[in-house]
Design a protein around this motif. Structure first.
Motif, PDB file in Angstrom:
ATOM      1  N   GLY A 161      -3.759 -18.589  -2.841  1.00 30.96           N
ATOM      2  CA  GLY A 161      -4.763 -17.536  -2.814  1.00 30.96           C
ATOM      3  C   GLY A 161      -5.865 -17.748  -3.821  1.00 30.96           C
ATOM      4  O   GLY A 161      -7.044 -17.493  -3.545  1.00 30.96           O
ATOM      5  N   ALA A 162      -5.507 -18.222  -5.004  1.00 32.72           N
ATOM      6  CA  ALA A 162      -6.512 -18.469  -6.038  1.00 32.72           C
ATOM      7  C   ALA A 162      -7.471 -19.573  -5.613  1.00 32.72           C
ATOM      8  O   ALA A 162      -8.704 -19.439  -5.745  1.00 32.72           O
ATOM      9  N   ARG A 163      -6.919 -20.641  -5.092  1.00 30.82           N
ATOM     10  CA  ARG A 163      -7.729 -21.779  -4.644  1.00 30.82           C
ATOM     11  C   ARG A 163      -8.711 -21.347  -3.560  1.00 30.82           C
ATOM     12  O   ARG A 163      -9.895 -21.725  -3.570  1.00 30.82           O
ATOM     13  N   ALA A 179      -6.609  -5.407   3.698  1.00 26.70           N
ATOM     14  CA  ALA A 179      -7.243  -6.603   3.160  1.00 26.70           C
ATOM     15  C   ALA A 179      -8.236  -6.290   2.047  1.00 26.70           C
ATOM     16  O   ALA A 179      -8.333  -7.026   1.058  1.00 26.70           O
ATOM     17  N   ALA A 180      -8.992  -5.208   2.185  1.00 30.22           N
ATOM     18  CA  ALA A 180      -9.935  -4.832   1.130  1.00 30.22           C
ATOM     19  C   ALA A 180      -9.194  -4.522  -0.163  1.00 30.22           C
ATOM     20  O   ALA A 180      -9.647  -4.876  -1.263  1.00 30.22           O
ATOM     21  N   ASN A 181      -8.057  -3.863  -0.045  1.00 33.04           N
ATOM     22  CA  ASN A 181      -7.216  -3.576  -1.201  1.00 33.04           C
ATOM     23  C   ASN A 181      -6.754  -4.875  -1.857  1.00 33.04           C
ATOM     24  O   ASN A 181      -6.789  -5.026  -3.086  1.00 33.04           O
ATOM     25  N   ARG A 182      -6.325  -5.829  -1.049  1.00 25.61           N
ATOM     26  CA  ARG A 182      -5.882  -7.127  -1.570  1.00 25.61           C
ATOM     27  C   ARG A 182      -6.987  -7.800  -2.378  1.00 25.61           C
ATOM     28  O   ARG A 182      -6.750  -8.310  -3.479  1.00 25.61           O
ATOM     29  N   GLU A 183      -8.195  -7.808  -1.854  1.00 23.45           N
ATOM     30  CA  GLU A 183      -9.291  -8.471  -2.561  1.00 23.45           C
ATOM     31  C   GLU A 183      -9.611  -7.769  -3.876  1.00 23.45           C
ATOM     32  O   GLU A 183      -9.989  -8.413  -4.861  1.00 23.45           O
ATOM     33  N   ALA A 184      -9.454  -6.459  -3.917  1.00 18.87           N
ATOM     34  CA  ALA A 184      -9.667  -5.728  -5.168  1.00 18.87           C
ATOM     35  C   ALA A 184      -8.616  -6.102  -6.207  1.00 18.87           C
ATOM     36  O   ALA A 184      -8.907  -6.144  -7.415  1.00 18.87           O
ATOM     37  N   LEU A 185      -7.396  -6.376  -5.771  1.00 18.04           N
ATOM     38  CA  LEU A 185      -6.358  -6.821  -6.701  1.00 18.04           C
ATOM     39  C   LEU A 185      -6.713  -8.181  -7.290  1.00 18.04           C
ATOM     40  O   LEU A 185      -6.524  -8.427  -8.500  1.00 18.04           O
ATOM     41  N   TRP A 186      -7.238  -9.073  -6.467  1.00 15.04           N
ATOM     42  CA  TRP A 186      -7.678 -10.376  -6.983  1.00 15.04           C
ATOM     43  C   TRP A 186      -8.783 -10.193  -8.024  1.00 15.04           C
ATOM     44  O   TRP A 186      -8.772 -10.841  -9.080  1.00 15.04           O
ATOM     45  N   ALA A 187      -9.719  -9.324  -7.744  1.00 11.17           N
ATOM     46  CA  ALA A 187     -10.808  -9.094  -8.697  1.00 11.17           C
ATOM     47  C   ALA A 187     -10.263  -8.526 -10.009  1.00 11.17           C
ATOM     48  O   ALA A 187     -10.757  -8.863 -11.095  1.00 11.17           O
ATOM     49  N   ALA A 188      -9.239  -7.685  -9.930  1.00 13.50           N
ATOM     50  CA  ALA A 188      -8.662  -7.099 -11.129  1.00 13.50           C
ATOM     51  C   ALA A 188      -7.886  -8.126 -11.946  1.00 13.50           C
ATOM     52  O   ALA A 188      -7.821  -8.038 -13.175  1.00 13.50           O
ATOM     53  N   HIS A 210       3.045 -11.121  -2.857  1.00 14.93           N
ATOM     54  CA  HIS A 210       2.934 -10.593  -1.496  1.00 14.93           C
ATOM     55  C   HIS A 210       1.743  -9.654  -1.348  1.00 14.93           C
ATOM     56  O   HIS A 210       1.128  -9.606  -0.285  1.00 14.93           O
ATOM     57  N   TYR A 211       1.382  -8.933  -2.411  1.00 13.81           N
ATOM     58  CA  TYR A 211       0.189  -8.081  -2.329  1.00 13.81           C
ATOM     59  C   TYR A 211      -1.091  -8.916  -2.337  1.00 13.81           C
ATOM     60  O   TYR A 211      -2.130  -8.475  -1.829  1.00 13.81           O
ATOM     61  N   LEU A 212      -1.021 -10.106  -2.922  1.00 12.33           N
ATOM     62  CA  LEU A 212      -2.181 -10.990  -2.999  1.00 12.33           C
ATOM     63  C   LEU A 212      -2.309 -11.898  -1.788  1.00 12.33           C
ATOM     64  O   LEU A 212      -3.343 -12.538  -1.593  1.00 12.33           O
ATOM     65  N   THR A 213      -1.268 -11.971  -0.969  1.00  7.21           N
ATOM     66  CA  THR A 213      -1.243 -12.899   0.170  1.00  7.21           C
ATOM     67  C   THR A 213      -1.424 -12.192   1.501  1.00  7.21           C
ATOM     68  O   THR A 213      -2.210 -12.637   2.354  1.00  7.21           O
ATOM     69  N   PHE A 214      -0.710 -11.111   1.705  1.00  9.01           N
ATOM     70  CA  PHE A 214      -0.662 -10.467   3.018  1.00  9.01           C
ATOM     71  C   PHE A 214      -1.567  -9.231   3.063  1.00  9.01           C
ATOM     72  O   PHE A 214      -2.061  -8.760   2.046  1.00  9.01           O
ATOM     73  N   ASP A 215      -1.786  -8.716   4.259  1.00  5.28           N
ATOM     74  CA  ASP A 215      -2.519  -7.462   4.421  1.00  5.28           C
ATOM     75  C   ASP A 215      -1.917  -6.695   5.586  1.00  5.28           C
ATOM     76  O   ASP A 215      -1.314  -7.278   6.497  1.00  5.28           O
ATOM     77  N   ALA A 216      -2.078  -5.385   5.534  1.00  3.85           N
ATOM     78  CA  ALA A 216      -1.445  -4.507   6.516  1.00  3.85           C
ATOM     79  C   ALA A 216      -1.912  -4.797   7.932  1.00  3.85           C
ATOM     80  O   ALA A 216      -1.152  -4.626   8.897  1.00  3.85           O
TER      81      ALA A 216
END
Length: 436
Positions: free
Chosen positions: A344-346, A287-296, A262-268
């Motif tokens: 999300g990965a795709r 959304a910026a936070n979400r993208e940082a999680l993907w990078a991590a 859910h943190y990787l899919t949605f945004d506030a």
């Protein structure tokens, strides 16, 4: 030898990468991997469709089954059916919100008794570290739990109390003494702010600021450094905490971290007013936070993804007609977790093998489940025929979850688990396991 089954897959995710393979299975384990068209002496043979990929079953280390005591929220039958339907072949159950919580050997016995005859995937159990059982955690470890969950802020249920800083250090010293693992809901209660309620999602987010996560994670890292305990940060939400985690790892501390679908899919920004099906702690951020999680995830700062499937009844999740203070927190997403991560990965250009690593290989290795998480000789034949290009829209009422409420309701995802084998069988039920 004659195999029980051979699965021929034009595409399979293997430890060395994606490629064609024939996977031979006997006695519930993988006994050979050959070229896709090689002759194999087997009693049965299956060839996957051209649009299917053979994957190792996902391993979800963070699931709230809630049975016994709150089976109206979920239960072993519904949870493990949902897991299997979504390509999850192993799950580890959290020590709350069941009654009793899994904080004593007797409570673990009650949990196992409640699960008997109801497991459709492999199931293991976490124990809990609460103020009342500090000093006696070794008994629960010896009974076979995978480790100990603690909260640093109130858990939301009275029967599972949180640890203060002194108790946290005591738990760490105790668990380090016998080589166990501590998994932590890392929010600092001193950093949480009053929430007046209402239908505005941002007001709820503001009440659980990133600073609360940072403070709690810093305390965990300090404790790991002092005691040497293996510690794991659950459901990391705040991207601003990632440098702390990265630095601890660079220092060589035994610290790991997960995030959730859910943190990787949605945004506030896109959570609607009154959308309490999205309420969880820590909260879904921007959304910026979400993208940082993907990078991590990509760089290894975050080790893997776990669902944190935490369902409740519709009455609790939708209480207060959209008032975020009144509604129960927790995201129901077990059945769609693999598809959500892959979607999300795709979209971000990651290959399917990366997604498999995040939901299967890495969590299996972390949990010590050497028989899970990879298609290789000697491993359990927990396998999924996955159609990565198959789109679908989530309808909560159609999921196997006990209650038809989910933040993923209406989401458009990619990837379906069309067939699932546990120990090489599409019909056999799962088993309960203790820590390896």
């Amino acid at each position: 030898m004659t195999s029980d089954l051979v699965i021929r897959a034009p595409r399979a995710i293997l430890p060395g990468g994606e490629g064609p393979a024939a996977v031979a299975i006997a006695g519930g384990r993988i006994v050979a991997i050959t070229s896709v068209d090689a002759p194999v002496d087997a009693r049965a043979e299956i060839t996957l469709a051209p649009d299917e990929v053979l994957l190792p079953g996902a391993v979800d280390t963070h699931v709230h089954v809630n049975e016994p005591g709150r089976t109206a929220w979920e239960g072993f039958d519904s949870a493990t059916r949902a897991a299997r339907a979504g390509g999850v072949t192993t799950l580890i159950d959290m020590p709350l919100n069941s009654i009793p919580p899994t904080t004593t050997p007797a409570a673990l016995d009650a949990k196992r008794a409640a699960a008997t005859g109801k497991t459709h995937v492999t199931v293991g159990f976490w124990g809990g570290a609460v103020p009342e059982n500090l000093g006696s955690l070794r008994e629960l470890w010896d009974a076979g739990v995978f480790g100990f969950k603690c909260f640093l802020a109130p858990s939301g249920v009275d029967e599972f109390g949180h640890l203060d800083r002194g108790q946290l250090r005591s738990a760490m010293e105790e668990i380090a003494g016998f080589g166990g693992r501590l998994i932590v809901h890392a929010e600092d209660p001193a950093g949480l702010l009053p929430h007046a309620g209402g239908r505005d999602y941002q007001g709820f987010v503001d009440s659980r600021p990133e600073a609360s996560e940072l403070s709690a994670i810093a305390a965990v890292i300090d404790g790991v450094r002092a005691t040497g305990v293996r510690a794991h940060i659950l459901h990391l939400s705040a991207a601003s905490a990632l440098p702390l985690v990265a630095a601890a790892k660079a220092e060589g501390l035994p610290l790991t971290a997960e995030t959730c679908p859910h943190y990787l899919t949605f945004d506030a920004e896109h959570i609607p007013a009154g959308g309490t099906q999205f309420k969880c702690c820590p909260p879904i951020r921007d959304a910026a936070n979400r993208e940082a999680l993907w990078a991590a995830l990509a760089d290894g700062t975050i080790d893997f993804v776990a669902s944190d499937h935490s369902p409740a009844t519709a009455e609790l999740k939708l209480a207060g007609a959209g008032d975020f203070a009144a509604a129960w927190g927790g995201i129901a997403g077990l059945q769609v977790s693999v598809a959500a991560v892959w979607t999300g990965a795709r979209a971000r250009g990651f290959p399917l093998a990366d997604a498999v690593g995040w939901v299967s290989t890495r969590p299996a290795a972390w949990a010590g489940l050497g028989g899970k998480g990879a298609i290789s000789v000697g491993r359990d034949a927990d396998l999924v025929a996955f159609a990565p290009d198959a789109p679908f829209e989530v309808h909560a009422a159609d999921l196997e979850h006990r209650n038809p409420v989910s933040a993923f309701d209406g989401a458009r995802l990619m990837g379906r688990a069309r067939r699932v084998w546990i120990g090489g069988s599409e019909t056999a039920d799962g088993v309960m396991i203790g820590r390896p």
